[in-house]
Design a protein around this motif. Structure first.
Motif, mmCIF file in Angstrom:
data_model
loop_
_atom_site.group_PDB
_atom_site.id
_atom_site.type_symbol
_atom_site.label_atom_id
_atom_site.label_comp_id
_atom_site.label_asym_id
_atom_site.label_seq_id
_atom_site.Cartn_x
_atom_site.Cartn_y
_atom_site.Cartn_z
ATOM 1 N N ILE A 1 66.823 -8.744 68.387
ATOM 2 C CA ILE A 1 67.745 -8.433 69.477
ATOM 3 C C ILE A 1 67.648 -6.955 69.840
ATOM 4 C CG2 ILE A 1 70.164 -8.362 70.142
ATOM 5 C CD1 ILE A 1 70.632 -10.774 68.428
ATOM 6 N N LEU A 2 67.622 -6.122 68.823
ATOM 7 C CA LEU A 2 67.512 -4.686 69.091
ATOM 8 C C LEU A 2 66.227 -4.389 69.853
ATOM 9 C CD1 LEU A 2 68.727 -3.041 65.781
ATOM 10 C CD2 LEU A 2 69.878 -3.094 67.966
ATOM 11 N N PHE A 3 65.158 -5.100 69.479
ATOM 12 C CA PHE A 3 63.865 -4.854 70.120
ATOM 13 C C PHE A 3 63.905 -5.250 71.598
ATOM 14 C CE2 PHE A 3 59.674 -6.505 71.322
ATOM 15 C CZ PHE A 3 58.948 -5.335 71.232
ATOM 16 N N THR A 4 64.458 -6.452 71.897
ATOM 17 C CA THR A 4 64.526 -6.851 73.312
ATOM 18 C C THR A 4 65.386 -5.875 74.100
ATOM 19 O OG1 THR A 4 66.061 -8.484 72.448
ATOM 20 C CG2 THR A 4 64.104 -9.342 73.536
ATOM 21 N N GLY A 5 66.477 -5.433 73.481
ATOM 22 C CA GLY A 5 67.342 -4.472 74.161
ATOM 23 C C GLY A 5 66.592 -3.206 74.507
ATOM 24 N N THR A 6 65.891 -2.659 73.531
ATOM 25 C CA THR A 6 65.138 -1.423 73.768
ATOM 26 C C THR A 6 64.078 -1.640 74.840
ATOM 27 O OG1 THR A 6 65.268 -1.357 71.390
ATOM 28 C CG2 THR A 6 64.226 0.494 72.465
ATOM 29 N N LYS A 7 63.453 -2.805 74.781
ATOM 30 C CA LYS A 7 62.416 -3.102 75.775
ATOM 31 C C LYS A 7 63.028 -3.092 77.174
ATOM 32 C CE LYS A 7 61.150 -7.086 76.798
ATOM 33 N NZ LYS A 7 61.085 -8.513 76.527
ATOM 34 N N LEU B 1 65.669 -1.566 78.172
ATOM 35 C CA LEU B 1 66.041 -0.196 78.541
ATOM 36 C C LEU B 1 64.841 0.574 79.040
ATOM 37 C CD1 LEU B 1 68.480 1.485 76.052
ATOM 38 C CD2 LEU B 1 68.730 1.048 78.462
ATOM 39 N N LEU B 2 63.737 0.451 78.315
ATOM 40 C CA LEU B 2 62.534 1.177 78.707
ATOM 41 C C LEU B 2 62.052 0.701 80.066
ATOM 42 C CD1 LEU B 2 60.593 1.410 75.350
ATOM 43 C CD2 LEU B 2 61.823 3.176 76.580
ATOM 44 N N LYS B 3 62.157 -0.629 80.251
ATOM 45 C CA LYS B 3 61.714 -1.183 81.542
ATOM 46 C C LYS B 3 62.554 -0.577 82.670
ATOM 47 C CE LYS B 3 61.348 -5.792 81.578
ATOM 48 N NZ LYS B 3 61.873 -7.105 81.960
ATOM 49 N N ASP C 1 66.989 -0.588 88.659
ATOM 50 C CA ASP C 1 67.478 -1.922 88.305
ATOM 51 C C ASP C 1 68.623 -1.780 87.316
ATOM 52 O OD1 ASP C 1 67.860 -4.524 88.055
ATOM 53 O OD2 ASP C 1 65.851 -5.024 87.341
ATOM 54 N N PHE C 2 69.830 -1.795 87.827
ATOM 55 C CA PHE C 2 70.966 -1.543 86.944
ATOM 56 C C PHE C 2 71.264 -2.703 86.027
ATOM 57 C CE2 PHE C 2 72.471 1.998 89.603
ATOM 58 C CZ PHE C 2 72.442 2.910 88.580
ATOM 59 N N VAL D 1 72.113 -4.892 80.758
ATOM 60 C CA VAL D 1 71.815 -5.964 79.808
ATOM 61 C C VAL D 1 71.141 -5.393 78.568
ATOM 62 C CG1 VAL D 1 70.323 -7.948 79.432
ATOM 63 C CG2 VAL D 1 71.734 -7.845 81.454
ATOM 64 N N GLY D 2 70.242 -4.448 78.781
ATOM 65 C CA GLY D 2 69.549 -3.843 77.648
ATOM 66 C C GLY D 2 70.516 -3.158 76.708
ATOM 67 N N LEU D 3 71.406 -2.364 77.313
ATOM 68 C CA LEU D 3 72.398 -1.659 76.488
ATOM 69 C C LEU D 3 73.259 -2.640 75.720
ATOM 70 C CD1 LEU D 3 73.714 1.251 78.694
ATOM 71 C CD2 LEU D 3 72.615 1.395 76.488
ATOM 72 N N TRP D 4 73.678 -3.703 76.428
ATOM 73 C CA TRP D 4 74.554 -4.670 75.787
ATOM 74 C C TRP D 4 73.834 -5.393 74.660
ATOM 75 C CZ3 TRP D 4 79.573 -5.311 75.778
ATOM 76 C CH2 TRP D 4 80.087 -6.459 75.179
#
Lengths: 219, 991
Positions: B770-776, B778-780, B787-788, B793-796
């Motif tokens: 989950i942390l990895f998808t979030g970081t991904k 955010l980077l995107k 794209d807010f 969603v990334g932060l959440w």
């Protein structure tokens, strides 16, 4: 608004303070071992009864807003009953708030409830006397800029100072001094009483001090 | 020099941490130690003093006991043995204490009352420093001189069974050992059975000299259910029977040997009323110590009451009992009753050995040792002793000898007491110079921060730091010179060692440069302020009465909390302060909501006529709060017609009910864990739930909480993380079942308790995913930049990953804390902050308050005893330092961390929605962060000084000594968050 009004307000408030002082000293003539700290609950009852009585008498004598149009007996009775219900409701809601603040739920319930009664006496009873069971009027008085007479203004001040007194009264509880008055709810009731008295003293003075600046809509 | 405010804040925090570290170094004393630490047995024992005549006794005296058994019961409080419980549950021990051949004592342990330092104190006789608490997790090999080392060197064979800490401390010293790990606190039978099962065999064998048994069960029971639990009685009876077994076997063996045996029953620390230990209350400090040997025979009617001694005295006594040299670092004195039955010459010899050792230690630690009263007494008694020896060797009249001998003995005992006392006091001395330097550094940073706040607020999020000009100014060089001179004077004149003086010159110089630079910066910032102020003073200042009641509450609450830390009781009971503040905050919100809902529309017609200048005067009066500055209020009202008007139907009701929902949640959580000091022993829901009878209820509660967590977290996640979350939460339940905390409905009695490593690692995989998808995400969003939704969603997702980790690490009875914190966050976001349009500063402070309150809802307190170490072992086979420390820290600070995470989420999502007010929030956010950071610094110092002012009682100091460590962590976190979140906000604003 005139100086006579302020003078009347001052006398009324002095009578209220006097009733509290009497409730401390008079019962020791009738009851054995009476003291504010040791037989605290008795004192609470006596104090709330005397303050309520003085408030009612003063209201009937002074009549700050004697503009009740309908004065039929049934109206008066329903109004009185409503007042009683409001008073009880305020007692219970204060009790709930104290429990939410961390008062024990089951133990010491009587103590907590008597604190609620005392606080209601200092806040709700004057409101009921002055404004009647009218929730909208209450909200008006206790929001900014909704005051329409010096009576309401003093009501606002005494009520807020009673609340603040109770609130501040909770602070000494965690201290490790081991004094008898740190017991729940003594410090809070004492805080409420001091707050109420302070409000009674300051409000006429404050109104007198600011009499030039205060203008009320209805005056 | 221009700096971004984020960089500036980060720099300030770094310097502040440095200052606090310096202060702490001065506050925590260096433990007294012997410098000639590692080489063993180089010096010969001190010969017997003799005046003129030549004594024939230069070797060490022979041992007094042939075998020694040390039975150490963890958390054996004195009243467990000497009190009513001892009489009830330990009949054999009570018999020995009252009538048998024994000496009983109440041994006072010095805080920190944690096992590892206590074992060190028992075996080395030294006073372990505070730093040893941290090492309690990972005990390194003990390098200091100890009884065990000496015994090993003398060829004694030692056998050990019990707590693994010993094996780590003395890895090569035991002939045979079986260590038990103490980190599965829920187990209190097996840890002890594991020790007792060796007993029968070992007691029959003859091939050992010292046997050490360390029983952990009592401490575990204390941690689970407190000192009043019925389990304690059972455990005490078990211990009593073990003691009886050992004692009878020792007695049986004694008939065949010449020398008596010694059995020592002792505790390492006590147990507080809450069941923990670590601090310095009387219950935690007083332990039982009983020495049992047939050598201590007593006549009938000889009543011996337990005497008070120091725990460190045991090391010296054991050494003498075993005929070993006393450990060099020992500050303890011989427990005299042990040698009372011996001939006078031997008694004096023992006392002399001990005094010589202590005076050597004094010489090594105190430069001006000759002036110490203890040293003088030592010299006097040594001379007297010499005279006595001469008389003895001349074989004078025995009565004269005896009288003189008892005089010498009294002299020696006095000298011992004074020496021991002055050595312990040496360990309790503050390094005032380092403390002062640290305080000055911290205060300067705080002043600079406060002075620069207006600039940082000015909108550009950039500020001028007057740094270059002061460096070249005369003031700077003068200051530097003065400080250097001061440094030289202090370092050359002081008797005791200073940390700053022991630093290399370059580092100390760096500190000096830092102090003077900061002072110059503060001065120039001040002058700049005054210059600007005199220019501004022509224009009327905007009155500061623009505060609503809520702002007033927030301000007074923050200030009041800082002030309250001046009283030590408020530090111990800090949770009460936070609960109180949070409740008041809810009521204030309630007031605001109701006014907005009911009065907002009614008041509209009567606004205008009497506003204006009249009210400015009123607002300045003390009661201005109630009649208030309505000019501004009206302005706002006319700009945004009452925000709640738009709400109709159920949502309006939800808004009205939300403060009460939050209040009830807080009340529930409050009764979950009792914490603090005064009321910590009160029964609470947490204890009820963790007791083994209520496993079913706990399982239901945990299930409900996990489901709630899932429902609240999932709606803003992407599909993949939703699935991962669900599996993760399922895994958590399985983990708790495997560890034995919870039950599956189909499995009524669990027999196999494992460490649950597979399950925990299963959850870790999902957390990382989950942390990895979030970081991904955010980077995107950083790349695509506009794209807010992806960003939020990334932060959440990162936030939900943290929630999952917290759910894994928290004890199952604390899962409701997590669930209700999510509930409160959701309610606040949807029904309070958004409809009422609070600005970012208010929201930030509210997050901070709730975060603090949740820190205590978890059952933490400012005492180290409440830190739950077991979180560091979730999913780990053995102790691995870095992950264990990280996991423990995260589990401890779950509340504040999650609220900080939620704040970042909230601000990001607010910035993305088109509300006018949030656009300017970035700088406000920075402001509150800065002030709260500096508050923390001030708080730490105030907490310290108040304690110090309290008559220098070291014991009381420990509880609050931990104080700065707690906010220090938070402090760092909030600062890092400022530094990391700050660059985002200007970007968000730009969009």
């Amino acid at each position: 608004m005139k100086d006579t009004d302020i003078k009347r307000l001052l006398y009324v408030h002095l009578l209220c303070i006097f009733s509290i002082i009497l409730s401390i000293f008079i019962p020791s003539f009738f009851l054995e071992n009476f003291s504010v700290l040791e037989t605290h609950l008795t004192w609470l009852c006596i104090c709330s009864v005397s303050v309520t009585a003085v408030n009612l008498v003063l209201y009937l004598v002074v009549k700050p807003n004697a503009s009740s149009k309908r004065s039929s007996l049934s109206y008066k009775v329903t109004r009185f009953l409503k007042c009683c219900i409001y008073f009880l409701m305020s007692c219970f809601s204060f009790h709930v708030i104290f429990v939410l603040y961390g008062a024990p739920l089951i133990e010491l319930a009587l103590e907590t409830f008597l604190l609620a009664v005392t606080l209601s006496t200092f806040t709700t009873v004057p409101c009921l006397c002055l404004l009647g069971p009218n929730f909208k009027a209450w909200l008006r008085v206790f929001s900014r800029n909704g005051v329409t007479s010096i009576w309401e203004n003093s009501l606002q001040i005494t009520t807020v100072s009673s609340f603040v007194g109770t609130w501040l009264g909770a602070f000494p509880i965690p201290l490790d001094w081991g004094r008898p008055w740190q017991e729940w709810p003594i410090s809070c009731t004492l805080g409420a009483t001091f707050g109420y008295v302070a409000g009674l003293v300051t409000s006429p003075l404050w109104i007198y001090w600011n009499r030039k600046k205060l203008t009320y809509k209805n005056n | 020099m221009r700096l971004g405010s984020g960089t500036f804040a980060a720099c300030c925090v770094v310097i502040e941490v440095l200052g606090v570290a310096l202060f702490l170094r001065g506050f925590f004393p260096v433990p007294v130690c012997s410098f000639s630490g590692t080489e063993h047995q180089t010096e010969s024992p001190a010969p017997e003093p003799s005046a003129g005549a030549i004594s024939n006794w230069t070797k060490l005296p022979p041992p007094l006991f042939s075998k020694v058994v040390i039975m150490l019961i963890d958390a054996l409080r004195d009243d467990f043995v000497f009190g009513s419980e001892g009489v009830k549950f330990m009949p054999y021990t009570t018999y020995l204490v009252e009538k048998g051949s024994s000496h009983s004592f109440v041994a006072e342990a010095k805080p920190p009352t944690v096992t590892m330092p206590r074992i060190k104190a028992l075996m080395t006789g030294s006073l372990p420093g505070f730093i040893d608490v941290v090492r309690n997790l990972n005990s390194p090999t003990l390098l200091e001189d100890s009884v065990i080392t000496q015994a090993k060197a003398a060829g004694k064979r030692i056998i050990f069974y019990g707590d693994e800490t010993w094996v780590k401390l003395f890895p090569k010293h035991f002939l045979e050992y079986d260590g038990t790990t103490s980190f599965f606190v829920s187990d209190y039978t097996e840890v002890d059975d594991n020790v007792t099962r060796h007993l029968d065999k070992v007691l029959k064998r003859r091939d050992w000299d010292v046997l050490i048994l360390h029983y952990l069960g009592l401490d575990h029971i204390g941690h689970i259910s407190g000192p009043n639990s019925p389990l304690i009685g059972r455990k005490l009876s078990e211990m009593d029977s073990v003691l009886m077994k050992i004692h009878t076997s020792l007695l049986a063996e004694e008939r065949e040997t010449l020398l008596p045996n010694l059995l020592v029953l002792c505790g390492d620390h006590g147990m507080s009323e809450a069941g923990g230990h670590g601090a310095s209350s009387v219950e935690e400090v007083n332990t039982a110590l009983i020495l049992i040997s047939s050598a201590f025979e007593r006549k009938p009617g000889d009543v011996r009451h337990p005497k008070y001694i120091q725990q460190t005295d045991l090391a010296a006594t054991l050494s003498i009992g075993l005929g070993l040299p006393i450990p060099r670092g020992s500050v303890g004195s011989l427990i005299f009753p042990v040698v009372e039955g011996k001939p006078m010459r031997e008694q004096l010899r023992f006392l002399h050995l001990n005094t010589v050792q202590l005076s050597k230690l004094l010489q090594e630690n105190v430069p001006s040792y000759r002036k110490e009263p203890g040293f003088e007494q030592f010299k006097v008694s040594e001379r007297l002793h010499g005279n006595w020896i001469r008389l003895y060797l001349e074989e004078n009249n025995s009565e004269v000898l005896f009288n003189l001998g008892s005089k010498v003995r009294r002299q020696y005992l006095d000298a011992l007491r004074t020496l021991s006392l002055s050595l312990s006091r040496q360990a309790a001395q503050y390094d005032v110079y380092s403390m002062a330097a640290g305080t000055v550094l911290v205060l300067e940073v705080v002043a600079l921060l406060l002075l620069c706040v207006p600039q940082a607020l000015s909108g550009k999020a950039e500020l001028d730091v007057p740094l270059l000009s002061p460096v070249s100014s005369l003031l700077f060089y003068l200051l530097l010179l003065a400080l250097a001179a001061l440094h030289v004077v202090v370092c050359t004149s002081s008797d005791s060692s200073c940390y700053l003086c022991s630093l290399p010159w370059l580092a100390a110089g760096g500190v000096m440069v830092l102090i003077s630079t900061l002072l110059c910066a503060v001065v120039s910032a001040l002058t700049g302020m005054f210059a600007a102020g005199s220019r501004l003073s022509k224009n009327p200042l905007p009155s500061n009465s623009r505060w609503s009641e809520l702002d007033l509450l927030i301000l007074s609450g923050t200030v009041g909390h800082v002030l309250s830390l001046g009283a030590s009781s408020f530090i111990e009971e800090e949770h009460q302060t936070w609960y109180f503040l949070v409740n008041t905050l809810c009521l204030a919100l309630c007031h605001e909501i109701y006014r907005n809902c009911f009065v907002g529309d009614d008041c509209a017609p009567q606004r205008c006529p009497h506003a204006g200048e009249e009210f400015d005067g009123v607002a300045a009066a003390p009661q201005g709060k109630s009649t208030g500055p309505d000019v501004w209020e009206l302005d706002r009202a006319s700009k945004h017609p009452s925000p709640l008007e738009a709400l109709r139907g159920p949502e309006r009701w939800m808004v009205l009910a939300s403060p009460w929902v939050i209040l009830s949640c807080c009340r529930l959580l409050r009764s979950l864990n009792q914490t603090g000091v005064q009321w910590a022993h009160r029964p609470d829901l947490g204890h009820w739930l963790t007791s083994s009878d209520h496993k079913a209820e706990l399982s239901v509660l945990a299930t409900v909480s996990l489901i709630m967590i899932f429902v609240l977290v999932q709606k803003r996640c992407s599909l993949a993380s939703k699935v991962a979350m669900a599996f993760g939460l399922l895994g958590i339940y399985c983990y708790r079942v495997a560890v034995g905390n919870l039950l599956f409905p189909w499995q009524q009695n669990n027999k196999d308790i494992s460490k649950g490593i597979t399950e925990a690692r299963f959850v870790y995989v999902f957390v990382l995913g989950i942390l990895f998808t979030g970081t991904k995400d955010l980077l995107k969003s950083q790349i695509t930049a506009d794209d807010f939704t992806v960003k939020t969603v990334g932060l959440w997702e990162i936030y939900s990953g943290l929630v999952l980790l917290a759910a894994l690490l928290l004890r199952p009875h604390n899962l409701p804390v997590l669930a209700l914190s999510l509930v409160i966050q959701t309610v606040m976001t949807h029904f309070v902050w958004r409809p009422l349009r609070h600005d970012a500063a208010e929201v930030t402070v509210m997050h901070y308050w709730f975060g603090q309150a949740f820190f205590y809802f978890q059952g933490n307190s400012n005492s180290i005893a409440t830190v739950d170490i077991s979180a560091g072992f979730v999913g780990l086979d053995a102790y691995v330092e870095i992950p264990a420390v990280l996991l423990t820290a995260f589990a401890t600070y779950t509340g504040p961390v999650l609220w900080a995470g939620h704040l970042v989420n909230f601000l990001a999502s607010e910035a993305s929605r088109p509300a006018p007010e949030t656009q300017a929030s970035g700088t406000l956010y920075l402001r509150t962060k800065l002030t709260s950071t500096s508050m923390d610094g001030v708080k730490a110092s105030i907490g310290f000084w108040s304690k110090k002012a309290r008559g220098g009682s070291r014991c009381g100091g420990w509880a609050s000594a931990l104080r700065p460590l707690a906010p220090g962590g938070l402090h760092l976190l909030s600062a890092l968050q400022t530094a990391t979140a700050d660059p985002w906000l200007p970007q968000l604003q730009a969009c």
